[in-house]
Write a protein that holds these residues in place. Sequence first.
Motif, PDB file in Angstrom:
ATOM      1  N   SER A 158       0.814  -1.210   0.000  1.00 36.27           N
ATOM      2  CA  SER A 158       0.000   0.000   0.000  1.00 36.27           C
ATOM      3  C   SER A 158       0.851   1.265   0.000  1.00 36.27           C
ATOM      4  O   SER A 158       0.329   2.363  -0.015  1.00 36.27           O
ATOM      5  N   ASN A 159       2.185   1.084   0.030  1.00 38.42           N
ATOM      6  CA  ASN A 159       3.117   2.207   0.079  1.00 38.42           C
ATOM      7  C   ASN A 159       2.937   3.054   1.331  1.00 38.42           C
ATOM      8  O   ASN A 159       3.259   4.234   1.350  1.00 38.42           O
ATOM      9  N   ILE A 176      -8.037   8.478   0.746  1.00 42.31           N
ATOM     10  CA  ILE A 176      -7.579   7.423  -0.156  1.00 42.31           C
ATOM     11  C   ILE A 176      -8.525   6.236  -0.082  1.00 42.31           C
ATOM     12  O   ILE A 176      -8.990   5.855   0.991  1.00 42.31           O
ATOM     13  N   ARG A 184      -7.909   2.631  -1.008  1.00 42.81           N
ATOM     14  CA  ARG A 184      -6.825   1.734  -1.417  1.00 42.81           C
ATOM     15  C   ARG A 184      -7.305   0.692  -2.418  1.00 42.81           C
ATOM     16  O   ARG A 184      -6.560   0.314  -3.321  1.00 42.81           O
ATOM     17  N   LYS A 185      -8.549   0.260  -2.290  1.00 42.30           N
ATOM     18  CA  LYS A 185      -9.091  -0.749  -3.212  1.00 42.30           C
ATOM     19  C   LYS A 185      -9.040  -0.258  -4.656  1.00 42.30           C
ATOM     20  O   LYS A 185      -8.678  -1.002  -5.560  1.00 42.30           O
ATOM     21  N   LYS A 236      -7.212   2.383  -5.584  1.00 42.33           N
ATOM     22  CA  LYS A 236      -5.982   3.180  -5.744  1.00 42.33           C
ATOM     23  C   LYS A 236      -6.349   4.601  -6.190  1.00 42.33           C
ATOM     24  O   LYS A 236      -5.789   5.152  -7.126  1.00 42.33           O
ATOM     25  N   LYS A 270       1.093   8.600  -9.325  1.00 40.86           N
ATOM     26  CA  LYS A 270       0.624   7.887 -10.523  1.00 40.86           C
ATOM     27  C   LYS A 270       1.591   6.759 -10.884  1.00 40.86           C
ATOM     28  O   LYS A 270       1.176   5.673 -11.286  1.00 40.86           O
ATOM     29  N   GLY A 275       0.775   3.747  -9.266  1.00 39.25           N
ATOM     30  CA  GLY A 275      -0.503   3.164  -9.651  1.00 39.25           C
ATOM     31  C   GLY A 275      -1.723   3.875  -9.092  1.00 39.25           C
ATOM     32  O   GLY A 275      -2.843   3.393  -9.247  1.00 39.25           O
ATOM     33  N   TYR A 276      -1.518   5.026  -8.443  1.00 41.19           N
ATOM     34  CA  TYR A 276      -2.635   5.761  -7.854  1.00 41.19           C
ATOM     35  C   TYR A 276      -3.113   6.850  -8.811  1.00 41.19           C
ATOM     36  O   TYR A 276      -2.333   7.438  -9.553  1.00 41.19           O
TER      37      TYR A 276
END
Length: 122
Positions: free
Chosen positions: A4-5, A57, A59-60, A62, A87, A90-91
């Motif tokens: 999840s960073n 956020i 997370r599911k 992103k 980005k 992946g967000y």
Amino acid sequence: MNPSNYNKKLKPLARNLRNHSTPGEIKLWTEVLSARRFYGLQFNRQYPIENYIADFICRKLKLIIELDGKSHELRIEDDLKRDKELKELGYRTIRVPESDVMNDINNVIRTLEAALPDEMTN
């Protein structure tokens, strides 16, 4: 790097930001995003990710939602850099003017709905 960073070193700062939320953050959280009100999705607020703290956020998906107040007018380059780095992880970031949250929450909800996968809104 964890999936999840999540950056636990920023946890105290994130907690402080949660405890000192702006009026727009409070309104968007209490009226729309908390308690899985928005399409059953779980959102976290003031979430430490990499070297940043995301306002909200999911997370599911992103998906990051950032409320931009007056101070962001002076940080356009920083915000672009931040969005680009997130980005690359992946967000996707949606930026919403805080004034829109305060004055036209229904339009903000429509903007957020437009960012959802089609199967969630059909």
